[in-house]
Enzyme design. Structure first.
Site, PDB file in Angstrom:
ATOM      1  N   GLU A 258      29.853  34.665  50.321  1.00 25.40           N
ATOM      2  CA  GLU A 258      29.696  34.776  48.935  1.00 25.40           C
ATOM      3  C   GLU A 258      30.740  34.607  47.974  1.00 25.40           C
ATOM      4  OE1 GLU A 258      27.680  38.342  45.680  1.00 25.40           O
ATOM      5  OE2 GLU A 258      28.086  38.848  48.018  1.00 25.40           O
ATOM      6  N   GLU A 379      40.277  45.022  43.391  1.00 25.17           N
ATOM      7  CA  GLU A 379      40.743  46.077  43.656  1.00 25.17           C
ATOM      8  C   GLU A 379      40.570  46.544  45.245  1.00 25.17           C
ATOM      9  OE1 GLU A 379      40.671  46.957  39.749  1.00 25.17           O
ATOM     10  OE2 GLU A 379      38.754  46.519  40.830  1.00 25.17           O
TER      11      GLU A 379
END
Length: 395
Positions: A258, A379
Site C-alpha cells: 500500500e 509518525e
C-alpha cells in the site's frame, strides 16, 4: 516471451492510443478538483466504474493487465521495469480512473501471491487483475486505525466441524466498500490474545447477510469511504489468507505494498505543478520570486522523489517493497502539503471563501489529511524509517 523494452513500449503505446486520446498538457480544467482522494457523486461513480472495469478487462486480455505477473495467473513474467514503463505511458492518455481497482491490482494481488496459497490464488488472482472481481480492505476500526494491533473484530469457528468462521465487529474508513464484491478482513481469532498475536486474515464476500455497508459523509461532501458492520457474517476455512494467528505477517505485506502504491505515484505532485503555475499567472503573482522559488522547489522534490522511489522498487527483493517505501510516502505527502500551502498563499482569503472558482484547491487541503493517515500515519512511518532503514535505537 522475450521482448526488448523499446519494442514493448512501442506496442504498448499503439495499444493505448487505439483506445484513448492523449491527455492535454493542462490535465483538465484550471478549475477542476485537485483532491488527492477523489470524491465523486453517485452519478459520476455510476458512469465511471463500468468504464474503469472494462478498461481493466481490455488491458488484461491484450497482455498488459499484469505485465510482471506469473504466467499461470495471466501475467507475462516480464521485469518490473516493463510494468513501470507501461504505467508511465498510460499516464499520458485519458484512460479511466484506476482508483476503483487500485487496491485489487496493486495491493491485494501481491499480498495473495505471498500468502494466499494455490487455492485462494487460483480463485482470485486472475479475477482481481481482470476486474471480474473488485475488492476492498477491511483493516481499520473505530479504536484501531493506525494501531491495527488493537483490532476487536472477532472471528470464531462455526460448528463442530470448524470448516467456517463467523465474523462480528465493525470496520471503518473502507474505500470502495459499497461497490466491492469481496473484502480482505483482519480479525482476532484467538480470544484473549493481545496486540499483534492471535490475528488472522480472511477473504470475505461483501454481499452476504450479516455485512452492512454505511457510507461516511466527508468534509468535501463526498462519500467514498464507508463503515462496515459485521453481524455473524460467514467465511469458509478456505478463505484464510496465510496461517491462523499469523495475520500480522499478512498485513505487514499488505501495508508495504500500500505504501509502495501511494509513494510511487509521483505523477500526483508532478501533475499539479503546471496547475500551480496557471494559478499563479491567473492571480498575477507568477513574477513573485517567492512563488517561483517555491514552485521550483516543489518540482525538484517531485522529480528527486520519483527517481528515489524507482531505485527502491528496482532493488526490491522478490518484488516485495522494503521498509524504505515508507520514506517515499512521507516525501510525497510532504510535497503535497507544500503544494497546498503555496496554493493558499496565492489565493489568500479566496482559498476559504471560494469567491473565484478555485474550490478545487480547497479540496486538496481537505483530503490531504486523509492521505497522511492512510497506509500509516506520518509518525508511524518516521518510526519505521528510523528503526528499520536507518537502524537507529528505540527512543
Amino acid at each position: 516471451m522475450n521482448i526488448d523494452l523499446e519494442t514493448f513500449c512501442q506496442q504498448a503505446e499503439e495499444f493505448i492510443s487505439a483506445h484513448y486520446p492523449r491527455r492535454s498538457a493542462r490535465a483538465g480544467s484550471e478549475h477542476a478538483a485537485v483532491a488527492v482522494i477523489p470524491e465523486r457523486s453517485a452519478a459520476q461513480e455510476a458512469a465511471e466504474l463500468p468504464e474503469a472495469i472494462q478498461w481493466r478487462k481490455t488491458t488484461f486480455d491484450a497482455g498488459f493487465g499484469w505485465i510482471d505477473g506469473p504466467a499461470e495467473f495471466g501475467g507475462r513474467g516480464l521485469p518490473p521495469s516493463y510494468a513501470d514503463a507501461y504505467r508511465q505511458l498510460e499516464r499520458r492518455y485519458a484512460v479511466p480512473d484506476e482508483g476503483y481497482t487500485r487496491f485489487s491490482v496493486g495491493i491485494l494481488c501481491p499480498t495473495l501471491l505471498a500468502h494466499g496459497g494455490p487455492e485462494l490464488n487460483g480463485r482470485y488472482l486472475r479475477a482481481l487483475r481482470r476486474a471480474d472481481i473488485v475488492s476492498c480492505q477491511l483493516f481499520s476500526e473505530p479504536d484501531a486505525g493506525s494501531d491495527l494491533a488493537s483490532v476487536r473484530t472477532r472471528a470464531g469457528r462455526d460448528g463442530e466441524s470448524g470448516d467456517s468462521w463467523r465474523i462480528n465487529g465493525q470496520k471503518v474508513w473502507t474505500s470502495g466498500a459499497h461497490y466491492s464484491e469481496v473484502g480482505m478482513l483482519l480479525a482476532r481469532t484467538e480470544p484473549g490474545s493481545r496486540r499483534n498475536a492471535g490475528l488472522s486474515v480472511f477473504m470475505i464476500e461483501m454481499d452476504q447477510p450479516g455485512v452492512e455497508v454505511r457510507p461516511i459523509q466527508q468534509l468535501t461532501g463526498g462519500k467514498s469511504f464507508s463503515e462496515v458492520f459485521l453481524d455473524d457474517a460467514r467465511v469458509s476455512a478456505q478463505s484464510l489468507v496465510g496461517e491462523i494467528g499469523r495475520g500480522w505477517d499478512v498485513i505487514n505485506t499488505t501495508l508495504r505494498h500500500e505504501r509502495a502504491v501511494i509513494g510511487s505515484d509521483g505523477a500526483v505532485d508532478l501533475a499539479l505543478v503546471p496547475r500551480l503555475i496557471d494559478l499563479a499567472r491567473r492571480h498575477g503573482c507568477w513574477d513573485d520570486p517567492v512563488v517561483r522559488e517555491a514552485t521550483a522547489d516543489i518540482y525538484a522534490r517531485a522529480q528527486a522523489d520519483s527517481l528515489m522511489t524507482l531505485d527502491f522498487l528496482d532493488r526490491a527483493e522478490g518484488g516485495m517493497p522494503g521498509a524504505e517505501m515508507s520514506l517515499s510516502k512521507l516525501r510525497l505527502t510532504d510535497n503535497l502539503q507544500r503544494i497546498s500551502a503555496l496554493a493558499q498563499r496565492i489565493l489568500g482569503g479566496s482559498f476559504v471563501t471560494e469567491l473565484d472558482d478555485d474550490f478545487g484547491w480547497s479540496q486538496l487541503a481537505l483530503t490531504l489529511a486523509g492521505l497522511r493517515i492512510g497506509g500509516g500515519t506520518d509518525e508511524v512511518l518516521r518510526t519505521i524509517v528510523a528503526q528499520r532503514v536507518l537502524s537507529l535505537p528505540r527512543s
